[in-house]
Every structure is written in structure tokens, then in C-alpha cells.
Design an enzyme around this catalytic site. Sequence first.
Site, PDB file in Angstrom:
ATOM      1  N   THR A 250       0.808  -1.207   0.000  1.00 41.27           N
ATOM      2  CA  THR A 250       0.000   0.000   0.000  1.00 41.27           C
ATOM      3  C   THR A 250       0.848   1.268   0.000  1.00 41.27           C
ATOM      4  OG1 THR A 250      -1.929   1.049   1.031  1.00 41.27           O
ATOM      5  CG2 THR A 250      -0.212   0.208   2.502  1.00 41.27           C
TER       6      THR A 250
ATOM      7  N   GLN B  94      -1.261   3.975   7.267  1.00 41.93           N
ATOM      8  CA  GLN B  94      -0.952   3.132   6.120  1.00 41.93           C
ATOM      9  C   GLN B  94       0.320   2.322   6.337  1.00 41.93           C
ATOM     10  OE1 GLN B  94      -3.227   2.716   3.420  1.00 41.93           O
ATOM     11  NE2 GLN B  94      -4.310   3.689   5.115  1.00 41.93           N
TER      12      GLN B  94
ATOM     13  N   HIS C  67       0.027  -1.383   7.639  1.00 40.73           N
ATOM     14  CA  HIS C  67      -0.299  -2.533   6.804  1.00 40.73           C
ATOM     15  C   HIS C  67       0.849  -3.530   6.678  1.00 40.73           C
ATOM     16  CE1 HIS C  67      -4.272  -1.894   5.010  1.00 40.73           C
ATOM     17  NE2 HIS C  67      -4.019  -0.604   5.040  1.00 40.73           N
TER      18      HIS C  67
ATOM     19  N   GLU D 193      -1.281   5.312  -5.002  1.00 44.44           N
ATOM     20  CA  GLU D 193      -2.516   4.563  -4.761  1.00 44.44           C
ATOM     21  C   GLU D 193      -3.518   5.468  -4.043  1.00 44.44           C
ATOM     22  OE1 GLU D 193      -3.912   0.532  -2.338  1.00 44.44           O
ATOM     23  OE2 GLU D 193      -2.046   1.552  -1.804  1.00 44.44           O
ATOM     24  N   HIS D 194      -3.088   6.052  -2.934  1.00 44.58           N
ATOM     25  CA  HIS D 194      -3.919   6.979  -2.155  1.00 44.58           C
ATOM     26  C   HIS D 194      -3.236   8.345  -2.137  1.00 44.58           C
ATOM     27  CE1 HIS D 194      -4.453   2.973  -0.078  1.00 44.58           C
ATOM     28  NE2 HIS D 194      -5.716   3.256  -0.352  1.00 44.58           N
TER      29      HIS D 194
ATOM     30  N   ASP E 219     -10.806   3.162   3.205  1.00 50.01           N
ATOM     31  CA  ASP E 219     -10.561   1.743   3.413  1.00 50.01           C
ATOM     32  C   ASP E 219     -11.825   1.004   3.834  1.00 50.01           C
ATOM     33  OD1 ASP E 219      -7.903   1.756   2.727  1.00 50.01           O
ATOM     34  OD2 ASP E 219      -7.170   1.991   4.773  1.00 50.01           O
TER      35      ASP E 219
ATOM     36  N   GLU F  83      -8.868  -2.316 -49.669  1.00 51.79           N
ATOM     37  CA  GLU F  83      -8.215  -3.246 -48.749  1.00 51.79           C
ATOM     38  C   GLU F  83      -8.082  -4.651 -49.338  1.00 51.79           C
ATOM     39  OE1 GLU F  83     -10.131  -3.082 -44.940  1.00 51.79           O
ATOM     40  OE2 GLU F  83      -9.254  -1.133 -44.468  1.00 51.79           O
TER      41      GLU F  83
ATOM     42  N   HIS G  61     -16.434  -8.163 -48.933  1.00 52.27           N
ATOM     43  CA  HIS G  61     -17.046  -7.223 -47.998  1.00 52.27           C
ATOM     44  C   HIS G  61     -17.996  -6.290 -48.745  1.00 52.27           C
ATOM     45  CE1 HIS G  61     -14.014  -8.675 -45.243  1.00 52.27           C
ATOM     46  NE2 HIS G  61     -14.397  -7.834 -44.291  1.00 52.27           N
TER      47      HIS G  61
END
Length: 439
Positions: free
Chosen positions: A243, A265, A268, A334-335, A368, A422, A427
Site C-alpha cells: 500500500t 498506512q 499494513h 494509490e492513495h 478503506d 483493402e 465485404h
Amino acid sequence: MEHVLRRLDLTSLPDDRTLRALLPRPAVDVEAALPAVAELVRDVRERGEAALVEQAERFDRVRPAAVRVPVAEIRGALVSLAPEVRDALETAIARVRVGSAAQVPPPSRVELAPGAVVELRWQPVDRVGLYVPGGKAVYPSSVVMNVVAAQAAGVASIAVASPAQAEHGGLPHPTILAACALLGIDEVYAMGGAGAIAALAHGVAGIGLDAVDVVTGPGNVFVAAAKRLVSGVVRVDSEAGPTEILVIADASADAELVAADLVSQAEHDELASAVLVTDDAGLADRVDAAVARRAAETPAAERVRAALTGEQSAIVLVADLAAAARVSDAYAPEHLELLTADDDALLARIHHAGAIFVGPHAPVSLGDYAAGSNHVLPTGGQARRVAGLGAATFLRPQQVVRYDREALAEVRAAVTALAAAEGLPAHGEAIEARFEEAR
């Protein structure tokens, strides 16, 4: 004064490429883990349940009595759940449901010309596998984040995997099981790490586990490596690593709040990243002193100090908040927390972050659990290109084309000309067939 967090002086910013190389990151190398993880993934693919049981004994120090958790154990865990934890989970579920429902895009319809319509609808995948890590903490909140997002998208079939716990007789943690029960999930597997990701991606017939379409959820470097290896078979979310929190704060910020959020944090994992970016040296000193005190007092003091003193954590000094925004975007956290005199002006400068928390009353720990946002977010700079988990993770946009004869006639020449250019004449012939006289 001895600093807990190392100082990085970036009052003179280099170019962005150099800046990204200077910023603090944990020493996590998914590439280095790939060979060992490839063996684990291959073993599960080839030997199924036997491989999962052996990996549980090796890594989780327990032999699960059954890899698929009996429904009675899931429901029994909810009966035994402490009332205050149940209430908290129900609050989180209710808020994340509202937040996730708002992420489901509405269908759209565009009329390019009379009778020429392209519609866009969003379809959920059929089946998902959601991973909830074990390790140093228990994460019922991750059950909520994964399951509610998938349910909001309309996914009909959901399997949850979480490591077997030696302390709980080879079952996942009972709070994990209780959270599954609250959400109506009865397909739960006692399996962890790379083996769990492999099992979800490839299926294991012997335990009734059908392969899924999408695998999501946070985990360690081995989980991240396994996701990379199975990404050709299933869709995966980001390779979530340790984290990260990055706080941009100026002289107006409360140093105690900044310190509390950095420590929260760091709790963690020893590899968690805690970074303050500020243009005020006085605030840096106050935060460092507050961090030192809080880190010593918190129950996980040893783990917190390891994270804060590691190379992945720092206080970064910059010349001004414009430079702070550049540093944050180079880091792509992340945060991201904004604690300044004018957070909205700073927010307008920010482009890359997993989730952004604005103001003194929106700490990361709120996200969270019960902000209504999702906490499964990209780490390691992936926020530059990857979104966090949400309902859209489990949805696919589908285009529905409706043309009548007149609308097709309007673009008839353009299609046949491009088909000829093409070298694909059939087609064009498929267009012309619509205008041939009836025989």
C-alpha cells in the site's frame, strides 16, 4: 534532530523521467518472482486440488480439511460475528453499494443519420473470482469492496478465495466468512497466494470450481506475478502491491493529522510507502516529530517503524504546490491526500492517482472502509494507466448497430470503395447484395 522519515530535497525539480526515478518506492520486483510463481501456477493447472493442499501446507502451515468451504461454516461464522462488527460491515456494504451503483454507465444511443443508429450497452461478465488476502491483518473490508462492485455490475456467479488459517482449522478467517455470508456468497475456497489465482483462472474440477472470466483483489508480489501469468486466460485488475499513501500538505495543515494518516498506512506492511510532499520545512519537522511519537505508541510499532524508515517512505520538500502536484503525478500514488489552504485549486492540477482524499475530514482510512469508494486500487505507479476496482471492472461495452435500407444506401459507396482498397471485395459484395433486384 534525527528524522524518522528520510528527507528528499526536490526544491529544484528535474525532468519528469528523472523525477520518477528519484521518488521513493519499495523494493518489489514482480518480474523476479515470475519463475517461482510460474511453477506454482503450472502445478495447480495440472494437479488441481492436490497442488492447492500442498501449497497451503507449505505457505500457510495448515492442511485444509476441504478446499471448498462448507456452506454451514460460512453461515455459522455470521452467527458468531460480534454485533458491532456486523453493524460496521453492514454500514460499509450499504455505502459501497450506493457508490458502486453510480459507476454503472447508462446505455447510450446515437443516430448518425435517419435510420442509422449505434447503441452502446454494458454487459457484465458471467463469472468472477475475488481474492481476499490473509497475512498480517484480516480484510473483511476487501470482501465488501470486491463483491459489492461485482454485484453492482450484475455478475451472476461469484467465487471468493482467501488463505487457509492455521488458527482456524484450515478455514479462512471467520470474519472473512461472515462478510461473505452477509453478501450472500456461498462459494468460498480456502486457498491463497499464486495458487488461488491459478485455480480461479483455470478452474479445479475436483472441488467444483469452474474457471472465471475476471480475477480481482489485492495481494503480495506472488499474487501480482500470478495475475500477470494468467492474464492471457482471464481479465485481471491491477497488480496491487504494498500500500501507498502520498500526502500533499502546506503550512496550513495539521501536522498531527498528517502523521496519523502516514502511520495508518504504514501499519499494513513493512513495505508500505508513506510519503509527505510539502513546500514548508516547518511542517515537515512537525510531522516528523508527530510520526516518531505515534509510531512508537501504536500496537504495530515494529512494523510501522520498518515501513517509515524504509527506502519507500520519505518527506519530499518542494518549492511550491505546483511542484508538489508534479511530484504526485510522477509518483501516481494509490492513495493521495490533499491538506492545503486551497485543495480544489490543487486538485485541478492532479491527473494520476488511484483515489484522492480531499480535506482534513477525508482520511485514507475512511476510504478503506466506509467512504463509499473502493479501496482496491493500483499501486507502484500503475495509476498512470489503470483504474481502481469498481463496477466497470466487471462490465464490457457492446455496440449494437441498427441501419435501415435507406441509411445503408447512404454509405454504400464508401463501404464498397474501402473494401476494394483493402483487397476484400466480398465485404463490398455483402453490401451490394442488399440492393440486388429480387430474382
